[in-house]
Design an enzyme around this catalytic site. Structure first.
Site, PDB file in Angstrom:
ATOM      1  N   ILE A   1       0.842  -1.207   0.000  1.00 40.66           N
ATOM      2  CA  ILE A   1       0.000   0.000   0.000  1.00 40.66           C
ATOM      3  C   ILE A   1       0.873   1.252   0.000  1.00 40.66           C
ATOM      4  O   ILE A   1       0.589   2.222  -0.723  1.00 40.66           O
ATOM      5  CB  ILE A   1      -0.959   0.001   1.216  1.00 40.66           C
TER       6      ILE A   1
ATOM      7  N   ARG B   1      11.300  -1.375   8.614  1.00 38.90           N
ATOM      8  CA  ARG B   1      12.223  -2.286   9.289  1.00 38.90           C
ATOM      9  C   ARG B   1      13.325  -2.773   8.364  1.00 38.90           C
ATOM     10  O   ARG B   1      14.385  -3.180   8.794  1.00 38.90           O
ATOM     11  CB  ARG B   1      11.456  -3.487   9.829  1.00 38.90           C
TER      12      ARG B   1
ATOM     13  N   ARG C   1      -3.775   1.747  10.984  1.00 31.55           N
ATOM     14  CA  ARG C   1      -4.568   1.398  12.159  1.00 31.55           C
ATOM     15  C   ARG C   1      -4.477   2.552  13.150  1.00 31.55           C
ATOM     16  O   ARG C   1      -3.406   3.127  13.355  1.00 31.55           O
ATOM     17  CB  ARG C   1      -4.047   0.120  12.813  1.00 31.55           C
TER      18      ARG C   1
ATOM     19  N   GLU D   1     -11.686   2.771  17.586  1.00 26.70           N
ATOM     20  CA  GLU D   1     -12.687   2.630  16.541  1.00 26.70           C
ATOM     21  C   GLU D   1     -13.846   1.734  16.999  1.00 26.70           C
ATOM     22  O   GLU D   1     -13.582   0.704  17.621  1.00 26.70           O
ATOM     23  CB  GLU D   1     -11.981   2.019  15.334  1.00 26.70           C
TER      24      GLU D   1
ATOM     25  N   HIS E   1     -13.151   4.471   8.034  1.00 23.70           N
ATOM     26  CA  HIS E   1     -12.441   3.221   7.700  1.00 23.70           C
ATOM     27  C   HIS E   1     -12.946   2.620   6.380  1.00 23.70           C
ATOM     28  O   HIS E   1     -13.452   1.498   6.357  1.00 23.70           O
ATOM     29  CB  HIS E   1     -12.551   2.198   8.833  1.00 23.70           C
TER      30      HIS E   1
ATOM     31  N   GLY F   1     -10.879   2.522   3.539  1.00 23.16           N
ATOM     32  CA  GLY F   1      -9.705   2.405   2.650  1.00 23.16           C
ATOM     33  C   GLY F   1      -9.885   1.423   1.510  1.00 23.16           C
ATOM     34  O   GLY F   1      -9.542   1.709   0.366  1.00 23.16           O
TER      35      GLY F   1
HETATM   36  C1  DGY Z   1      -7.549  -4.034   6.077  1.00 21.64           C
HETATM   37  O1  DGY Z   1      -7.566  -4.722   5.060  1.00 21.64           O
HETATM   38  O2  DGY Z   1      -6.761  -4.249   6.991  1.00 21.64           O
HETATM   39  C2  DGY Z   1      -8.532  -2.935   6.152  1.00 21.64           C
HETATM   40  O3  DGY Z   1      -8.302  -2.100   7.206  1.00 21.64           O
HETATM   41  C3  DGY Z   1      -9.932  -3.465   6.175  1.00 21.64           C
HETATM   42  O4  DGY Z   1     -10.467  -3.074   4.964  1.00 21.64           O
END
Ligand code: DGY
Length: 322
Positions: free
Chosen positions: A158, A178, A239, A268, A286, A288
């Site tokens: 991502i 890391r 997160r 959340e 949330h 995404g």
């Molecule tokens: C994930 O894939 O971890 C997202 O936060 C949920 O869509």
């Protein structure tokens, strides 16, 4: 025939794959997440669970499922809702969904970059408010991206997809993590690896793309926000608890940083009341990976993982370490 429990509503195609393979499938068919008590009853006797991030998979749930449980397939790339060690201790395989949600999540991260730097939440609220407004030289001035630096914390799938988008907007990429990113990615992005403090100082926008776990709890707190600085922005699509939300509220309130774009929250679905009062933060629920294609791909991959494990094959995408 095995017994599979799907703990929330997922695209029908995935349920069809499981049923088509001859298994008995029970699905929590409601929009609301299943209450814990109901969940404990629902999973009793299951051989496989398909779980969503709203469900906590801990020893209590594993006990409720019973000794036949063989696989927990999370319909998400993140799996901080799952006690992986407890699963491993009982020989339960845990899988997630990498490789199918990178582009959608990066789209959303880039949207938050634009929304924060161009103050688009404020702008939309102004028009909707019905207040009088007209074009003005100083109306809702933001900051441009061309020639600025994007700090990517975690240059995985991502993070890389987000950095690619940012490059198209004329941004320079620094990253922390890391380990070194693959050489071809580093070369493509012209990215430089730095330690987190340097990334925060260099970044005009810092975007978080790392998993949550004990090692990343409150990775960004008051000290880190001070390093980010008064003209810079924080974007979090990873997160919530990676960021100390109380420190973030203070930093947004007193101008320690310019703004933030959040898709995830520390507690959340509760959102810190301080965030709700601030104009320089964009707040999303949330979403995404929330495209039809992506959610279908995630659910299909979870189903493939379940079928593979039940068939005695290795899982397609077992989780790694956090
Ligand atoms: C994930 O894939 O971890 C997202 O936060 C949920 O869509």
């Amino acid at each position: 025939m095995s017994s599979i429990v799907v703990t929330g509503r997922v695209p029908q195609e995935a349920v069809g794959l499981l049923r088509g393979a001859g298994h008995e499938v029970r699905v929590w068919e409601h929009d609301e997440p299943v209450a814990r008590d109901e969940l404990l009853g629902l999973v009793a006797g299951a051989d496989a669970l398909v779980t969503l991030v709203t469900e906590r998979v801990d020893t209590g749930l594993l006990d409720a499922a019973g000794p036949g449980l063989r696989v927990v397939a999370n319909v998400a790339v993140g799996y901080d809702n799952i006690d992986v060690a407890a699963c491993a201790g009982r020989g339960v395989v845990v899988t997630n969904t990498p490789g199918v949600l990178e582009e959608a999540t990066a789209d959303l991260a880039m949207a938050l970059v634009l929304m924060t730097t161009r103050r688009l939440g404020e702008a939309e609220r102004l028009v909707r408010s019905g207040q009088a407004w007209q074009w003005g030289m100083g109306l809702l001035l933001g900051r441009g991206l061309q020639g600025r630096t994007l700090g990517v914390v975690g240059l995985g799938g991502i993070g890389t997809a987000t950095a690619r988008r940012a490059r198209a907007f004329g941004m320079t990429i620094v990253y922390s993590g890391r380990r070194d990113a693959p050489a071809e990615i580093v070369e493509e992005l012209g990215a430089r690896r730095v330690e987190l403090p340097e990334l925060l100082e260099a970044g005009d926008v810092v975007t978080l793309h790392l998993p949550y776990g004990p090692a990343t709890h409150h990775l960004v707190g008051a000290d880190e926000l001070a390093l980010l600085g008064a003209t810079s922005y924080l974007v979090n699509t990873a997160r919530g608890p990676v960021v100390d939300e109380t420190a973030l509220v203070a930093a947004l309130r007193d101008g320690t940083i310019a703004g933030a774009g959040l898709d995830v929250y520390e507690n959340e679905p509760q959102v810190h009341p301080g965030l709700l009062e601030l104009d320089n933060v964009v707040l999303l629920p949330h979403v995404g990976s929330a495209t039809i294609e992506t959610r279908t791909g995630m659910a299909r991959l979870a189903a493939r993982n379940v079928l593979a494990v039940l068939a005695g094959e290795g899982p397609v995408t077992p989780v790694g370490d956090v």
